[in-house]
Design an enzyme around this catalytic site. Structure first.
Site, short mmCIF file in Angstrom:
data_model
loop_
_atom_site.label_atom_id
_atom_site.label_comp_id
_atom_site.label_asym_id
_atom_site.label_seq_id
_atom_site.Cartn_x
_atom_site.Cartn_y
_atom_site.Cartn_z
N ARG A 225 8.28 26.48 61.44
CA ARG A 225 9.68 26.26 61.07
C ARG A 225 10.35 25.50 62.21
O ARG A 225 10.00 25.69 63.39
CB ARG A 225 10.42 27.58 60.85
CG ARG A 225 10.15 28.25 59.53
CD ARG A 225 10.71 27.47 58.33
NE ARG A 225 10.46 28.13 57.07
CZ ARG A 225 9.44 27.86 56.26
NH1 ARG A 225 8.56 26.93 56.57
NH2 ARG A 225 9.30 28.50 55.11
N HIS A 273 8.39 18.18 55.56
CA HIS A 273 8.08 19.54 55.08
C HIS A 273 7.11 19.48 53.89
O HIS A 273 7.35 20.07 52.84
CB HIS A 273 9.35 20.30 54.68
CG HIS A 273 9.16 21.79 54.71
ND1 HIS A 273 10.10 22.66 55.21
CD2 HIS A 273 8.13 22.58 54.31
CE1 HIS A 273 9.65 23.91 55.10
NE2 HIS A 273 8.45 23.87 54.55
P1 NDP Z 1 1.38 35.11 58.10
O1 NDP Z 1 2.43 36.14 58.01
O2 NDP Z 1 0.09 35.35 57.39
O3 NDP Z 1 1.02 34.83 59.64
C1 NDP Z 1 1.97 34.80 60.63
C2 NDP Z 1 1.27 34.86 61.97
O4 NDP Z 1 2.26 34.77 63.00
C3 NDP Z 1 0.52 36.18 62.18
O5 NDP Z 1 -0.69 35.94 62.86
C4 NDP Z 1 1.47 36.97 63.08
O6 NDP Z 1 0.82 37.91 63.92
C5 NDP Z 1 2.06 35.85 63.91
N1 NDP Z 1 3.34 36.25 64.50
C6 NDP Z 1 4.48 36.63 63.90
N2 NDP Z 1 5.43 36.95 64.79
C7 NDP Z 1 4.87 36.78 66.00
C8 NDP Z 1 5.32 36.96 67.33
N3 NDP Z 1 6.56 37.39 67.58
N4 NDP Z 1 4.46 36.71 68.34
C9 NDP Z 1 3.21 36.28 68.09
N5 NDP Z 1 2.71 36.08 66.85
C10 NDP Z 1 3.52 36.33 65.82
O7 NDP Z 1 2.05 33.76 57.61
P2 NDP Z 1 1.32 32.44 57.06
O8 NDP Z 1 0.19 32.13 57.95
O9 NDP Z 1 1.07 32.53 55.62
O10 NDP Z 1 2.51 31.36 57.26
C11 NDP Z 1 3.08 31.14 58.52
C12 NDP Z 1 4.33 30.28 58.42
O11 NDP Z 1 3.98 28.94 58.12
C13 NDP Z 1 5.30 30.65 57.30
O12 NDP Z 1 6.10 31.76 57.64
C14 NDP Z 1 6.11 29.37 57.18
O13 NDP Z 1 7.19 29.41 58.09
C15 NDP Z 1 5.13 28.28 57.60
N6 NDP Z 1 4.72 27.46 56.46
C16 NDP Z 1 5.03 26.13 56.47
C17 NDP Z 1 4.63 25.30 55.46
C18 NDP Z 1 4.89 23.84 55.51
O14 NDP Z 1 4.67 23.17 54.51
N7 NDP Z 1 5.32 23.31 56.62
C19 NDP Z 1 3.89 25.82 54.30
C20 NDP Z 1 3.61 27.21 54.40
C21 NDP Z 1 4.02 27.99 55.43
P3 NDP Z 1 0.03 39.15 63.28
O15 NDP Z 1 -1.17 38.55 62.58
O16 NDP Z 1 -0.37 39.94 64.46
O17 NDP Z 1 0.98 39.83 62.35
C1 OXD Z 2 6.92 27.17 53.35
C2 OXD Z 2 6.17 26.76 52.15
O1 OXD Z 2 7.03 28.36 53.62
O2 OXD Z 2 6.22 25.57 51.81
O3 OXD Z 2 7.39 26.27 54.06
O4 OXD Z 2 5.50 27.59 51.54
#
Ligand code: NDP
Ligand code: OXD
Length: 310
Positions: A225, A273
């Site tokens: 993000r 995005h």
């Molecule tokens: P998940 O919830 O599966 O993974 C999030 C990861 O971030 C986990 O490993 C988590 O740790 C880690 N995390 C969260 N908070 C912290 C912290 N404070 N310190 C360290 N690590 C942290 O989410 P996804 O992988 O499915 O998606 C991640 C993000 O990608 C989404 O929230 C979204 O913002 C972004 N996204 C962007 C897209 C785009 O098109 N640009 C498309 C899809 C998603 P733990 O495993 O230990 O819980």
């Molecule tokens: C996001 C998505 O979370 O595209 O950005 O799924």
């Protein structure tokens, strides 16, 4: 039969509506803002629903984020509390996010912007070598997407490590946690890829202090993000040569304002995005399965931990 209200950002949601109706022709689906009697609605499928709107459905039982991220729902101060929130976890999306990361790591490593500029000037540069072994990827967020990306980059022969809240056991991928772990990983990372969710703990995580820990001439990639990157710190680090280039898919303000300095900065590769695409039929099937699970009181898929914020 449940009544679903659907809202897909700025776009019409007919792709989802058609897929859901293919799976269950009897579903009652209303596309926001044509919601009819709000009391009829028990399921909300949303991406960027205007804040305050979810609170108008008094009988809501389930909220489904039509995205992997849920910050668009959780940032709504009037989000109804005590209702389960689920999000997209889609293998197609993970694959396409992996492609985005691989493509941009290689574009930055091979300096394609520089070679495109030379070509425009019909200049044939002297030969030079690119050392793929010098690439050390560090992924911020080893969750559903981050772990897929890590494995795909590893399969390409790249060295990969990752940072997450809890420790991970991914073969050949060192796992770091906490503030010390982040510093340690940054010191040995020259391609930092952010795939973190947007929570108060991750805002501004990519900043001048972190860049200063990385080897000089490193690269930043952000598809998490926009709020996770201090944009002015990136520009300063690029100007100072500490960071050599970046690939950004997400921005503090989207769409990126016309006057934003990133538009003219050729050191930054930008995508709007679009890093990862979802496979609508698969996601629609998962949503329908979740509706059934919700009705039967069975565990939901992609359930968000509301306390953790992702
Ligand atoms: P998940 O919830 O599966 O993974 C999030 C990861 O971030 C986990 O490993 C988590 O740790 C880690 N995390 C969260 N908070 C912290 C912290 N404070 N310190 C360290 N690590 C942290 O989410 P996804 O992988 O499915 O998606 C991640 C993000 O990608 C989404 O929230 C979204 O913002 C972004 N996204 C962007 C897209 C785009 O098109 N640009 C498309 C899809 C998603 P733990 O495993 O230990 O819980
Ligand atoms: C996001 C998505 O979370 O595209 O950005 O799924």
């Amino acid at each position: 039969m449940p009544t679903i209200v659907i809202k897909l950002g700025q776009e019409r949601a007919e792709g989802y509506i058609n897929e859901l109706h293919k799976l269950d022709p009897d579903l009652e689906i209303r596309e926001w803002p044509e919601v009819g009697d709000p009391a009829d609605v028990d399921i909300a499928m949303v991406w960027k629903m205007p804040h305050g709107e979810l609170a108008k459905f008094p009988n809501l039982k389930l909220i489904m984020s039509m995205a992997a991220g849920v910050d668009h729902v959780l940032s709504d101060p009037q989000m109804p509390r005590g209702i389960p929130l689920v999000r997209v976890t889609d293998a197609h999306m993970a694959r396409s996010m992996s492609h985005w990361a691989a493509m941009n790591i290689l574009r930055l490593h091979r300096e394609t912007a520089h070679y495109d500029a030379l070509r425009q000037r019909r200049e044939w540069p002297p030969e030079r070598a690119f050392d793929a072994d010098a690439i050390q990827v560090g992924i911020l967020g080893l969750g559903y997407l981050g772990s897929h990306v890590a494995r795909m980059l590893q399969a390409m022969g790249l060295k990969v490590q990752g940072w997450s809240r809890t420790a991970k056991q991914l073969d050949g991928i060192p796992s770091f946690q906490g503030a010390d772990g982040l510093r340690e990983m940054a010191a040995s990372t020259n391609f930092l890829v952010c795939l973190l969710p947007n929570t108060p703990a991750t805002v501004g995580v990519m900043n001048a202090a972190l860049f200063a820990l990385m080897p000089r001439g490193s690269y930043i990639l952000n598809a998490g993000r926009g709020a996770q990157l201090v944009e002015a710190d990136l520009t300063a680090a690029l100007n100072a040569g500490q960071i050599a280039g970046a690939a950004l898919d997400v921005f503090t303000v989207e769409p990126l304002p016309e006057a934003h300095p990133f538009w003219d900065d050729t050191r930054i590769i930008m995508t709007p995005h679009h890093a990862a695409e979802v496979h609508v039929p698969a996601v629609a099937a998962t949503f329908l399965d979740n509706i059934q699970r919700c009705r039967d009181g069975r565990p939901l898929q992609g359930l968000v931990n509301l306390e953790a914020g992702y």
